[in-house]
Design a protein around this motif. Structure first.
Motif, PDB file in Angstrom:
ATOM      1  N   CYS A 141     -30.819   0.316   8.704  1.00  0.00           N
ATOM      2  CA  CYS A 141     -31.160   1.345   9.682  1.00  0.00           C
ATOM      3  C   CYS A 141     -30.896   2.768   9.184  1.00  0.00           C
ATOM      4  O   CYS A 141     -31.482   3.717   9.687  1.00  0.00           O
ATOM      5  N   GLY A 142     -30.012   2.947   8.215  1.00  0.00           N
ATOM      6  CA  GLY A 142     -29.695   4.290   7.757  1.00  0.00           C
ATOM      7  C   GLY A 142     -30.728   4.912   6.847  1.00  0.00           C
ATOM      8  O   GLY A 142     -30.732   6.125   6.636  1.00  0.00           O
ATOM      9  N   ALA A 143     -31.638   4.100   6.286  1.00  0.00           N
ATOM     10  CA  ALA A 143     -32.640   4.625   5.359  1.00  0.00           C
ATOM     11  C   ALA A 143     -34.055   4.293   5.822  1.00  0.00           C
ATOM     12  O   ALA A 143     -34.880   5.174   6.031  1.00  0.00           O
ATOM     13  N   ILE A 144     -34.360   3.016   5.974  1.00  0.00           N
ATOM     14  CA  ILE A 144     -35.648   2.586   6.528  1.00  0.00           C
ATOM     15  C   ILE A 144     -35.426   1.245   7.198  1.00  0.00           C
ATOM     16  O   ILE A 144     -34.681   0.402   6.698  1.00  0.00           O
ATOM     17  N   SER A 145     -36.080   1.048   8.328  1.00  0.00           N
ATOM     18  CA  SER A 145     -35.859  -0.162   9.110  1.00  0.00           C
ATOM     19  C   SER A 145     -37.139  -0.568   9.823  1.00  0.00           C
ATOM     20  O   SER A 145     -37.717   0.233  10.570  1.00  0.00           O
ATOM     21  N   GLY A 146     -37.568  -1.808   9.611  1.00  0.00           N
ATOM     22  CA  GLY A 146     -38.743  -2.305  10.309  1.00  0.00           C
ATOM     23  C   GLY A 146     -38.518  -2.448  11.797  1.00  0.00           C
ATOM     24  O   GLY A 146     -39.480  -2.415  12.580  1.00  0.00           O
ATOM     25  N   PHE A 147     -37.261  -2.610  12.212  1.00  0.00           N
ATOM     26  CA  PHE A 147     -36.961  -2.659  13.638  1.00  0.00           C
ATOM     27  C   PHE A 147     -37.483  -1.424  14.347  1.00  0.00           C
ATOM     28  O   PHE A 147     -37.929  -1.481  15.501  1.00  0.00           O
ATOM     29  N   HIS A 148     -37.478  -0.292  13.662  1.00  0.00           N
ATOM     30  CA  HIS A 148     -37.965   0.948  14.255  1.00  0.00           C
ATOM     31  C   HIS A 148     -39.448   0.862  14.601  1.00  0.00           C
ATOM     32  O   HIS A 148     -39.914   1.527  15.526  1.00  0.00           O
ATOM     33  N   ALA A 149     -40.200   0.053  13.845  1.00  0.00           N
ATOM     34  CA  ALA A 149     -41.625  -0.101  14.125  1.00  0.00           C
ATOM     35  C   ALA A 149     -41.859  -0.789  15.462  1.00  0.00           C
ATOM     36  O   ALA A 149     -42.909  -0.620  16.084  1.00  0.00           O
ATOM     37  N   THR A 150     -40.882  -1.571  15.900  1.00  0.00           N
ATOM     38  CA  THR A 150     -40.994  -2.223  17.202  1.00  0.00           C
ATOM     39  C   THR A 150     -40.507  -1.323  18.326  1.00  0.00           C
ATOM     40  O   THR A 150     -40.844  -1.545  19.487  1.00  0.00           O
ATOM     41  N   GLN A 151     -39.701  -0.311  17.986  1.00  0.00           N
ATOM     42  CA  GLN A 151     -39.112   0.557  18.999  1.00  0.00           C
ATOM     43  C   GLN A 151     -39.910   1.840  19.239  1.00  0.00           C
ATOM     44  O   GLN A 151     -39.964   2.336  20.366  1.00  0.00           O
ATOM     45  N   SER A 152     -40.508   2.376  18.195  1.00  0.00           N
ATOM     46  CA  SER A 152     -41.262   3.624  18.345  1.00  0.00           C
ATOM     47  C   SER A 152     -42.378   3.525  19.388  1.00  0.00           C
ATOM     48  O   SER A 152     -42.630   4.503  20.115  1.00  0.00           O
ATOM     49  N   PRO A 153     -43.077   2.381  19.510  1.00  0.00           N
ATOM     50  CA  PRO A 153     -44.093   2.283  20.568  1.00  0.00           C
ATOM     51  C   PRO A 153     -43.538   2.439  21.975  1.00  0.00           C
ATOM     52  O   PRO A 153     -44.283   2.825  22.891  1.00  0.00           O
ATOM     53  N   LEU A 154     -42.248   2.137  22.200  1.00  0.00           N
ATOM     54  CA  LEU A 154     -41.663   2.350  23.525  1.00  0.00           C
ATOM     55  C   LEU A 154     -41.700   3.830  23.896  1.00  0.00           C
ATOM     56  O   LEU A 154     -42.048   4.196  25.024  1.00  0.00           O
ATOM     57  N   VAL A 155     -41.322   4.683  22.951  1.00  0.00           N
ATOM     58  CA  VAL A 155     -41.333   6.126  23.207  1.00  0.00           C
ATOM     59  C   VAL A 155     -42.747   6.681  23.112  1.00  0.00           C
ATOM     60  O   VAL A 155     -43.072   7.671  23.770  1.00  0.00           O
ATOM     61  N   ALA A 156     -43.611   6.034  22.320  1.00  0.00           N
ATOM     62  CA  ALA A 156     -45.017   6.457  22.246  1.00  0.00           C
ATOM     63  C   ALA A 156     -45.688   6.360  23.610  1.00  0.00           C
ATOM     64  O   ALA A 156     -46.656   7.079  23.885  1.00  0.00           O
ATOM     65  N   LYS A 157     -45.174   5.489  24.462  1.00  0.00           N
ATOM     66  CA  LYS A 157     -45.699   5.356  25.824  1.00  0.00           C
ATOM     67  C   LYS A 157     -45.196   6.456  26.745  1.00  0.00           C
ATOM     68  O   LYS A 157     -45.677   6.592  27.873  1.00  0.00           O
ATOM     69  N   CYS A 158     -44.213   7.231  26.279  1.00  0.00           N
ATOM     70  CA  CYS A 158     -43.563   8.226  27.137  1.00  0.00           C
ATOM     71  C   CYS A 158     -43.694   9.650  26.611  1.00  0.00           C
ATOM     72  O   CYS A 158     -43.302  10.597  27.317  1.00  0.00           O
ATOM     73  N   ILE A 159     -44.203   9.821  25.400  1.00  0.00           N
ATOM     74  CA  ILE A 159     -44.237  11.144  24.784  1.00  0.00           C
ATOM     75  C   ILE A 159     -45.300  12.020  25.456  1.00  0.00           C
ATOM     76  O   ILE A 159     -46.414  11.578  25.744  1.00  0.00           O
ATOM     77  N   LYS A 160     -44.942  13.261  25.724  1.00  0.00           N
ATOM     78  CA  LYS A 160     -45.831  14.140  26.471  1.00  0.00           C
ATOM     79  C   LYS A 160     -46.908  14.795  25.619  1.00  0.00           C
ATOM     80  O   LYS A 160     -47.987  15.137  26.110  1.00  0.00           O
ATOM     81  N   SER A 161     -46.605  15.000  24.341  1.00  0.00           N
ATOM     82  CA  SER A 161     -47.546  15.689  23.464  1.00  0.00           C
ATOM     83  C   SER A 161     -47.431  15.154  22.042  1.00  0.00           C
ATOM     84  O   SER A 161     -46.318  14.874  21.577  1.00  0.00           O
ATOM     85  N   GLU A 162     -48.572  15.005  21.372  1.00  0.00           N
ATOM     86  CA  GLU A 162     -48.549  14.556  19.979  1.00  0.00           C
ATOM     87  C   GLU A 162     -47.760  15.505  19.099  1.00  0.00           C
ATOM     88  O   GLU A 162     -47.167  15.089  18.102  1.00  0.00           O
ATOM     89  N   LYS A 163     -47.730  16.765  19.460  1.00  0.00           N
ATOM     90  CA  LYS A 163     -47.068  17.756  18.618  1.00  0.00           C
ATOM     91  C   LYS A 163     -45.547  17.655  18.668  1.00  0.00           C
ATOM     92  O   LYS A 163     -44.849  18.335  17.917  1.00  0.00           O
ATOM     93  N   LEU A 164     -45.039  16.800  19.534  1.00  0.00           N
ATOM     94  CA  LEU A 164     -43.600  16.534  19.574  1.00  0.00           C
ATOM     95  C   LEU A 164     -43.205  15.407  18.628  1.00  0.00           C
ATOM     96  O   LEU A 164     -42.021  15.105  18.482  1.00  0.00           O
ATOM     97  N   GLY A 165     -44.190  14.781  17.997  1.00  0.00           N
ATOM     98  CA  GLY A 165     -43.941  13.591  17.192  1.00  0.00           C
ATOM     99  C   GLY A 165     -42.956  13.790  16.055  1.00  0.00           C
ATOM    100  O   GLY A 165     -42.096  12.942  15.814  1.00  0.00           O
ATOM    101  N   ARG A 166     -43.064  14.911  15.340  1.00  0.00           N
ATOM    102  CA  ARG A 166     -42.158  15.133  14.200  1.00  0.00           C
ATOM    103  C   ARG A 166     -40.719  15.255  14.677  1.00  0.00           C
ATOM    104  O   ARG A 166     -39.792  14.707  14.072  1.00  0.00           O
ATOM    105  N   LYS A 167     -40.509  15.967  15.776  1.00  0.00           N
ATOM    106  CA  LYS A 167     -39.158  16.120  16.314  1.00  0.00           C
ATOM    107  C   LYS A 167     -38.621  14.782  16.813  1.00  0.00           C
ATOM    108  O   LYS A 167     -37.469  14.421  16.544  1.00  0.00           O
ATOM    109  N   VAL A 168     -39.439  14.024  17.522  1.00  0.00           N
ATOM    110  CA  VAL A 168     -38.974  12.802  18.168  1.00  0.00           C
ATOM    111  C   VAL A 168     -38.810  11.664  17.164  1.00  0.00           C
ATOM    112  O   VAL A 168     -37.754  11.027  17.085  1.00  0.00           O
TER     113      VAL A 168
END
Length: 482
Positions: free
Chosen positions: A236-263
């Motif tokens: 998890c500290g460098a790269i983690s495939g688990f994150h690929a399963t978690q990012s879609p959860l927030v992708a359902k809640c993000i208000k703007s694509e331009k927030l993607g780099r920050k989030v």
């Protein structure tokens, strides 16, 4: 100590420089996000940007950047390099692409995205693989906090008692709308996770501890080679495939694509900062990698965290350790089961607005997780770590195909193809050598891993040429025009 602060500086520079390059390759725009277009009051709910960031951080982190970093630190300060370069060039790219591509496909899971960009066979393979990984992850993040709670409470409240309590919480967090429990608790625990790391860093600096400078020397007392073991251990500290399963959860809640780099990219690099602190703190506190390895063997990861916190910070550190090591894994475990529920919903077609349908999918998942809690934690972690990095490799290839099919400049897909190739070499070499794999010698596993990686890259180059001829797209369009 200089290496540690230089590492922090490189991570900060990576966010502003390489993170912006990744953002420009993807090219976010002002289109309506699924948080608004598919709002359902359960999983698709717009969240404030600060909350999106902290929810994403807790989704992907848990105790991963603590436990994984401590075990990775047993290899010596070379682990700093992997955390830095891995997160900037691979982990951040992985999380950003997975989150943003999911957002452009109405919050689809990594399994569905695999089907879109790698074919139906990949979709079904990833459905099975993702659910197994998520259940395994949820189980790993039940046993560690339960073990610590059992140590700190009366004997009547044993490990089994706390496992039951945590699983009951998982039922609620998996079923209820994302803004009811996750949206309210995660920001608080995200701040606690960051505070823990800040306090440990302060303890290292002001406590007079010595943090060794970066060296390429393998200092693991067990004799495990850096390649490929360190690259799997520090998941998890460098790269983690688990994150690929978690990012879609927030992708359902993000208000703007331009927030993607920050989030997405920003949360990954924040997790890496936390991992750096704990890797440095572990070696500094025990004086050498041998002392750290012995402590992990004798007390377990939770015990080592408690020992470091109380040793550096006293009673306040003990409180932070208990809260962090209990809350952080639980807040990754519940979203692991939530993600598994959503993948099952995609497979079955059951609409998740009705709580009855959510119950139908949730209860069997938690029953399987309860059974798996009876296995040894260290065995679970080893299988989790390998499957985790394998999923990261596959997710990066999904992102590569997305860029090949949608980006006018196909060569820019190298930002995902290169780390995908690297992770291919890591994962295959590991499973060939590891005790839970084929136990082959390095003289056999290393060449096979190298050949596998070279083959993957050759396939990528051929595919890039074919995509350049087959797909015509408007610049930065997400649609495929044949």
């Amino acid at each position: 100590m200089r290496s540690l602060f230089l590492s922090f500086a490189v991570l900060l520079l990576g966010y502003f420089v390489y993170g912006r390059i990744v953002e420009r390759v993807f090219h976010p725009d002002d289109r309506e996000t699924p948080a608004f277009s598919k709002q359902d009051g359960v999983d698709f709910i717009p969240l404030p940007p600060w909350k999106e960031f902290l929810v994403q951080l807790l989704n992907i982190a848990g105790t991963g950047p603590i436990f994984g970093a401590l075990m990775g630190a047993c290899f010596g300060p070379v682990v700093f390099l992997w955390i830095i370069l891995g997160s900037i060039l691979a982990g951040g790219v992985h999380d950003y692409m997975c989150g943003m591509i999911s957002e452009r496909h109405d919050g689809a899971s990594i399994a569905e995205l695999s089907g879109i960009y790698l074919g139906s066979g990949a979709k079904w393979g990833m459905r099975v693989f993702s659910i197994l990984l998520l259940v395994l992850t949820g189980t790993v993040f039940v046993t560690s906090p339960a073990a610590l709670l059992a140590r700190l409470t009366p004997s009547s409240m044993n490990v089994t008692f706390w496992i039951v309590v945590i699983l009951i919480y998982y039922v609620l967090a998996t079923l209820l709308p994302i803004d009811k429990i996750i949206g309210k608790l995660y920001p608080v625990f995200g701040i606690i996770l960051i505070t823990m790391a800040g306090c440990i860093l302060g303890g290292v600096i002001f406590g007079g501890y010595d943090v060794p400078e970066i060296t390429f020397q393998d200092q693991n007392p067990s004799g495990l080679p850096i390649w490929p073991y360190m690259f799997v251990t520090v998941a998890c500290g460098a790269i983690s495939g688990f994150h690929a399963t978690q990012s879609p959860l927030v992708a359902k809640c993000i208000k703007s694509e331009k927030l993607g780099r920050k989030v997405f990219y920003g949360a990954m690099l924040t997790e890496s900062v936390i991992a750096l602190v704990w890797a440095a703190g572990g070696v500094a506190f025990y004086g050498a990698t041998g002392g750290l390895a012995n402590a992990i063997s004798e007390m377990g990861q939770s015990g080592v965290v408690y020992d470091i916190c109380t040793g550096m910070l006293g009673p306040v550190g003990g409180v932070l350790a208990v809260i962090g090591v209990v809350a952080c894994p639980i807040t990754s475990g519940d979203t692991a089961f939530r993600s598994a529920r959503l993948i099952l919903a995609e497979i079955t077609g059951l609409k998740q607005k009705q709580i009855r349908n959510r119950l139908i999918l949730t209860i069997p998942l938690l029953i399987v997780g309860a059974v798996l809690t009876q296995l040894d934690f260290n065995i679970l972690w080893r299988y989790f770590a390998w499957s985790n990095q394998t999923l990261a490799m596959i997710a990066l290839w999904v992102a590569t195909m997305y860029l090949l099919k949608t980006h006018p400049k196909k060569s820019r897909s190298l930002i995902t193809a290169i780390p995908a190739t690297f992770m291919g070499a890591v994962t295959l070499t590991y499973i060939l050598m590891a005790d839970e794999g084929f136990r082959l010698s390095s003289t056999i596993a290393y060449p096979i891993g190298l050949i596998f990686a070279a083959t993957l890259f050759i396939i990528y180059c051929v595919t890039m040429r074919k995509c350049a001829q087959k797909y015509v797209v408007a610049p930065f369009d997400s649609g495929l025009i044949k």
